[in-house]
Design a protein around this motif. Structure first.
Motif, PDB file in Angstrom:
ATOM      1  N   ARG A 288      -4.304   4.359  -6.501  1.00 49.72           N
ATOM      2  CA  ARG A 288      -2.875   4.292  -6.146  1.00 49.72           C
ATOM      3  C   ARG A 288      -2.042   5.029  -7.188  1.00 49.72           C
ATOM      4  O   ARG A 288      -1.077   5.738  -6.848  1.00 49.72           O
ATOM      5  CB  ARG A 288      -2.432   2.820  -6.069  1.00 49.72           C
ATOM      6  CG  ARG A 288      -0.931   2.640  -5.868  1.00 49.72           C
ATOM      7  CD  ARG A 288      -0.489   3.125  -4.481  1.00 49.72           C
ATOM      8  NE  ARG A 288       0.945   3.028  -4.326  1.00 49.72           N
ATOM      9  CZ  ARG A 288       1.804   4.009  -4.567  1.00 49.72           C
ATOM     10  NH1 ARG A 288       1.359   5.176  -5.029  1.00 49.72           N
ATOM     11  NH2 ARG A 288       3.087   3.827  -4.372  1.00 49.72           N
TER      12      ARG A 288
ATOM     13  N   THR B 274      -9.027   0.572  -7.265  1.00 45.22           N
ATOM     14  CA  THR B 274      -7.979   0.640  -6.248  1.00 45.22           C
ATOM     15  C   THR B 274      -6.631   0.950  -6.879  1.00 45.22           C
ATOM     16  O   THR B 274      -5.860   1.787  -6.381  1.00 45.22           O
ATOM     17  CB  THR B 274      -7.902  -0.685  -5.475  1.00 45.22           C
ATOM     18  OG1 THR B 274      -9.167  -0.953  -4.864  1.00 45.22           O
ATOM     19  CG2 THR B 274      -6.828  -0.636  -4.399  1.00 45.22           C
TER      20      THR B 274
ATOM     21  N   ARG C  76      -2.284   8.752  -6.624  1.00 50.25           N
ATOM     22  CA  ARG C  76      -1.449   9.174  -5.495  1.00 50.25           C
ATOM     23  C   ARG C  76       0.015   9.262  -5.910  1.00 50.25           C
ATOM     24  O   ARG C  76       0.736  10.199  -5.530  1.00 50.25           O
ATOM     25  CB  ARG C  76      -1.607   8.209  -4.318  1.00 50.25           C
ATOM     26  CG  ARG C  76      -2.968   8.260  -3.659  1.00 50.25           C
ATOM     27  CD  ARG C  76      -2.937   7.618  -2.266  1.00 50.25           C
ATOM     28  NE  ARG C  76      -2.474   6.229  -2.297  1.00 50.25           N
ATOM     29  CZ  ARG C  76      -3.268   5.190  -2.498  1.00 50.25           C
ATOM     30  NH1 ARG C  76      -4.568   5.374  -2.723  1.00 50.25           N
ATOM     31  NH2 ARG C  76      -2.782   3.961  -2.481  1.00 50.25           N
TER      32      ARG C  76
ATOM     33  N   GLU D  25       3.803  -2.439  -7.634  1.00 49.57           N
ATOM     34  CA  GLU D  25       2.609  -2.740  -6.853  1.00 49.57           C
ATOM     35  C   GLU D  25       1.909  -3.964  -7.445  1.00 49.57           C
ATOM     36  O   GLU D  25       1.692  -4.038  -8.655  1.00 49.57           O
ATOM     37  CB  GLU D  25       1.638  -1.552  -6.871  1.00 49.57           C
ATOM     38  CG  GLU D  25       2.174  -0.284  -6.239  1.00 49.57           C
ATOM     39  CD  GLU D  25       2.112  -0.317  -4.726  1.00 49.57           C
ATOM     40  OE1 GLU D  25       1.424  -1.204  -4.168  1.00 49.57           O
ATOM     41  OE2 GLU D  25       2.748   0.553  -4.100  1.00 49.57           O
TER      42      GLU D  25
ATOM     43  N   THR E  45       0.819  -1.203   0.000  1.00 49.18           N
ATOM     44  CA  THR E  45       0.000   0.000   0.000  1.00 49.18           C
ATOM     45  C   THR E  45       0.847   1.245   0.000  1.00 49.18           C
ATOM     46  O   THR E  45       0.338   2.353   0.045  1.00 49.18           O
ATOM     47  CB  THR E  45      -0.919   0.024   1.241  1.00 49.18           C
ATOM     48  OG1 THR E  45      -0.101  -0.060   2.410  1.00 49.18           O
ATOM     49  CG2 THR E  45      -1.890  -1.142   1.193  1.00 49.18           C
ATOM     50  N   SER E  46       2.158   1.065  -0.043  1.00 44.29           N
ATOM     51  CA  SER E  46       3.055   2.214  -0.096  1.00 44.29           C
ATOM     52  C   SER E  46       4.226   1.868  -0.968  1.00 44.29           C
ATOM     53  O   SER E  46       4.488   0.707  -1.236  1.00 44.29           O
ATOM     54  CB  SER E  46       3.529   2.578   1.314  1.00 44.29           C
ATOM     55  OG  SER E  46       4.239   1.496   1.876  1.00 44.29           O
TER      56      SER E  46
END
Length: 354
Positions: A343, A339, A346, A325, A33-34
């Protein structure tokens, strides 16, 4: 697949041509998630053109693309395709070139989504995956991504590529068309940066490629370091063209003519590995100065997940700020699409801050 796209010299062939099934190597890590962290080394300085002491690169190679002047501009807005509360979508054209400055100008078609508001807006150039040019329609392949980006406040320019939709045909289609795709996305970025028809922040233009377009993206970043602010590759093909050939063409009986033509001029990957490496993105990854996000599905039935892992490792070794990812989804991204797009947005915001 029609054989008109059969590259008689098969030179740039060279990303993925069609969907195909195969044994995918499933990654063992869970979706993060990062970002995976900063690279241990800084991106290398951009090398210049080939040294006079070095032989000139093969004219059909990513190195030659990097040496070429790739102008672009003259963005023209056409008919309105769609209006929503969030954006307006236009048919557009812009200028590209067949082989570099001074060569014949080409017109490339596409679709442009412009957010509602005053701007100036950050922008994203979209490089779609393979669709048979005989059936391809303007703006096809990344409609969802284009709408999502525009709703999030990004001008989104979908590039049709040469020999697609209303774009001009390149007579070199049988020898260098795929490298021409990278020239077209470079031209699109320059068209956005230069236009006065849409308020675009010229310092915040990213490149987003999907499937075959992921390879287009990496080649464009390597050829023109510093032009884009960031790169994104979803479900990308391999950064080594010999692997793409093995996955999409070598075992397909319908490509017998292609394989024969390739063998005649450059040889198959086993015959002329230097040529096939030269048309690959990987050897020039160390030229990339922009952060790169790779997004891949563990269940991708078309582009094996191991390709994403290998490209990510190669990017990090080259000093690129690269993030990979994973999502539990297939090549087309169904359940994980929103989702993964959130991402991606972001990542773009972090990479292109105001």
């Amino acid at each position: 697949m029609r054989t008109l796209v059969v590259l008689a010299a098969a030179t740039s062939l060279l990303l993925a041509l069609t969907a195909c099934t195969g044994t995918d190597e499933e990654p063992t890590s869970r979706p993060s998630t990062s970002p995976t962290g900063s690279p241990t080394s800084s991106p290398s300085a951009n090398p210049g053109s080939s040294s006079p002491l070095q032989p000139a690169p093969d004219p059909i190679s990513v190195a030659a693309l990097a040496d070429a002047d790739l102008p672009g501009g003259d963005l023209r807005l056409g008919a309105v395709r769609e209006r929503t509360d969030s954006f307006t979508s236009y048919d557009v054209t812009f200028g590209s070139t067949r082989s570099g400055r001074g060569s014949r100008r080409m017109t490339i078609s596409g679709v442009l989504n412009v957010p509602t508001g005053r701007g100036p807006f950050p922008a994203v150039v979209l490089a779609h995956g393979y669709i048979d040019p005989a059936y391809y329609e303007r703006g096809q392949g990344m409609t969802r991504e284009r709408g999502h980006l525009a709703t999030a406040g990004y001008v989104a320019l979908h590039v049709d590529y040469r020999n697609h939709a209303e774009s001009d045909d390149d007579p070199r289609v049988e020898t260098a068309v795929r490298l021409g795709y990278s020239a077209d996305v470079v031209a699109a970025a320059r068209a956005l940066a230069a236009t006065d028809r849409v308020r675009v922040d010229a310092d915040r233009i990213a490149l987003f490629g999907r499937s075959m377009g992921g390879g287009v993206m990496l080649k464009a970043l390597g050829a023109e370091p510093g032009l884009f602010a960031a790169g994104v590759g979803w479900a990308s093909v391999s950064s080594l063209e010999a692997e793409n050939f093995a996955q999409f063409q070598a075992s397909d009986a319908s490509t017998a003519r292609l394989r024969a033509a390739t063998r005649g001029r450059h040889g198959l990957p086993t015959d002329d590995p230097a040529f096939w490496r030269g048309i690959s993105a990987r050897p020039l990854l160390d030229r990339i100065t922009e952060p790169v996000l790779l997004v891949h599905g563990r269940l991708d039935e078309t582009c094996p997940p191991r390709w994403a892992s290998a490209t990510h490792r190669a990017l990090r070794r080259a000093g690129v700020d690269a993030t990979l990812e994973w999502y539990d989804d297939q090549h087309a991204f169904g359940p994980a699409f929103v989702t993964a797009m959130d991402r991606t947005v972001r990542f773009l915001r972090d990479s292109m801050p105001q």
